[in-house]
Design an enzyme around this catalytic site. Structure first.
Site, PDB file in Angstrom:
ATOM      1  CD  GLU A   1      -2.837  -1.114   2.752  1.00 19.45           C
ATOM      2  OE1 GLU A   1      -3.796  -1.447   2.672  1.00 19.45           O
ATOM      3  OE2 GLU A   1      -1.942  -0.433   3.701  1.00 19.45           O
TER       4      GLU A   1
ATOM      5  CG  MET B   1      -8.931  -4.994   8.466  1.00 22.66           C
ATOM      6  SD  MET B   1      -8.198  -6.485   7.714  1.00 22.66           S
ATOM      7  CE  MET B   1      -8.028  -7.483   9.050  1.00 22.66           C
ATOM      8  CD  GLU B   2      -4.887  -1.470   9.264  1.00 22.85           C
ATOM      9  OE1 GLU B   2      -5.396  -0.975   8.644  1.00 22.85           O
ATOM     10  OE2 GLU B   2      -4.541  -2.812   9.320  1.00 22.85           O
TER      11      GLU B   2
ATOM     12  CG  ASP C   1     -12.634  -5.125  -0.913  1.00 27.04           C
ATOM     13  OD1 ASP C   1     -13.477  -5.369  -0.122  1.00 27.04           O
ATOM     14  OD2 ASP C   1     -11.035  -4.787  -0.511  1.00 27.04           O
TER      15      ASP C   1
HETATM   16  N1  ADE Z   1      -8.803  -3.421   3.297  1.00 24.75           N
HETATM   17  C1  ADE Z   1      -8.925  -3.893   1.895  1.00 24.75           C
HETATM   18  N2  ADE Z   1     -10.319  -4.342   1.699  1.00 24.75           N
HETATM   19  C2  ADE Z   1     -10.870  -4.638   3.066  1.00 24.75           C
HETATM   20  C3  ADE Z   1     -12.029  -5.049   3.783  1.00 24.75           C
HETATM   21  N3  ADE Z   1     -13.011  -5.475   2.867  1.00 24.75           N
HETATM   22  N4  ADE Z   1     -12.249  -4.957   4.990  1.00 24.75           N
HETATM   23  C4  ADE Z   1     -11.374  -4.655   5.763  1.00 24.75           C
HETATM   24  N5  ADE Z   1     -10.230  -4.245   5.392  1.00 24.75           N
HETATM   25  C5  ADE Z   1     -10.118  -4.006   3.977  1.00 24.75           C
END
Ligand code: ADE
Length: 234
Positions: free
Chosen positions: A6, A167-168, A191
């Site tokens: 990233e 996630m952070e 996504d």
């Molecule tokens: N990072 C990239 N796609 C994600 C997702 N669907 N959920 C959590 N973190 C992500």
């Protein structure tokens, strides 16, 4: 930032150089100068046991605390990739700026007072004007420690009105709140959670493109922030 992939495009664009981290933590720090401002790009680094990037909330908390203690930054940006939703108008490659607050969606604690504690609702800088000027989307960012979305997660996310899932961010914002450091998240969509293609497959397909988009827009965000007094933003 959590993943090297990233960050690599950003680090190249900034011609960033390695800064000594803080052993024994696995963090990887880089510094760069831009328009007279000092930037620190702080990666969570590789997990020593599993050999993968240290994604998720635990490593993010450690890194954020270590950075704030050592560098006392004017502002912290949680930058990275994220999931979006078709139902919210999200598209692959979109870059979102956090708005209002960031929340957790996987800390369900059905005890008096603890529900709110679990969700967090940490404040973010109010950057609606910036987002409008730069043509970036804004919205509530929600954080959990899974790439997928379980049914209980989905219900929490619907209730919070979040449009970006990472996630952070909320864990970084938690540390920033303790340390009185202004916070914002900037997230590029790899996504769409409500697409029929599995999330992991979309993530792998789109990671390079979304990371390039992240770098492009992050530089525009940084350039917008640099000449401004933070007091003007709140
Ligand atoms: N990072 C990239 N796609 C994600 C997702 N669907 N959920 C959590 N973190 C992500």
């Amino acid at each position: 930032m959590a993943m090297e992939a990233e960050a690599s495009s950003l680090l190249d664009s900034l011609s960033a150089v390695v800064v000594h981290g803080t052993p024994p933590l696995s963090v990887k720090w880089f510094s760069a100068e831009r328009h007279g401002a000092e930037l620190l790009v702080a990666l969570n680094g590789r997990d020593r046991r599993f050999g993968v990037d240290s994604i998720g909330t635990d490593a993010a908390v450690l890194n954020t605390y270590a950075v704030i203690e050592r560098f006392h930054p004017d502002v912290v940006v949680s930058a990275g990739t994220a999931g979006g939703w078709r139902r919210s108008g999200g598209e692959i490659g979109d870059v979102y700026v956090s708005d209002r607050h960031v929340v957790h969606h996987d800390r369900r604690i059905d005890l008096p007072g603890f529900s709110e504690y679990g969700i967090g609702r940490y404040p973010v800088l109010s950057l609606q004007n910036m987002a409008a000027q730069l043509g970036l989307k804004i919205g509530i960012v929600t954080t959990g420690n899974s790439l997928d979305e379980s049914e209980p997660d989905r219900r929490m996310i619907m209730a919070s009105g979040a449009v970006v899932k990472d996630m952070e961010a909320a864990s970084v914002a938690y540390v920033c709140l303790q340390m009185s450091t202004p916070f914002v998240a900037v997230k590029a969509v790899t996504d769409l959670v409500d697409d029929h293609t599995p999330t992991a497959e979309q993530f792998n397909t789109n990671l390079t493109m979304a990371s390039r988009r992240l770098s492009e827009e992050l530089l525009r965000v940084i350039d917008w922030l640099i000449p401004r007094e933070l007091a003007q933003l709140d």
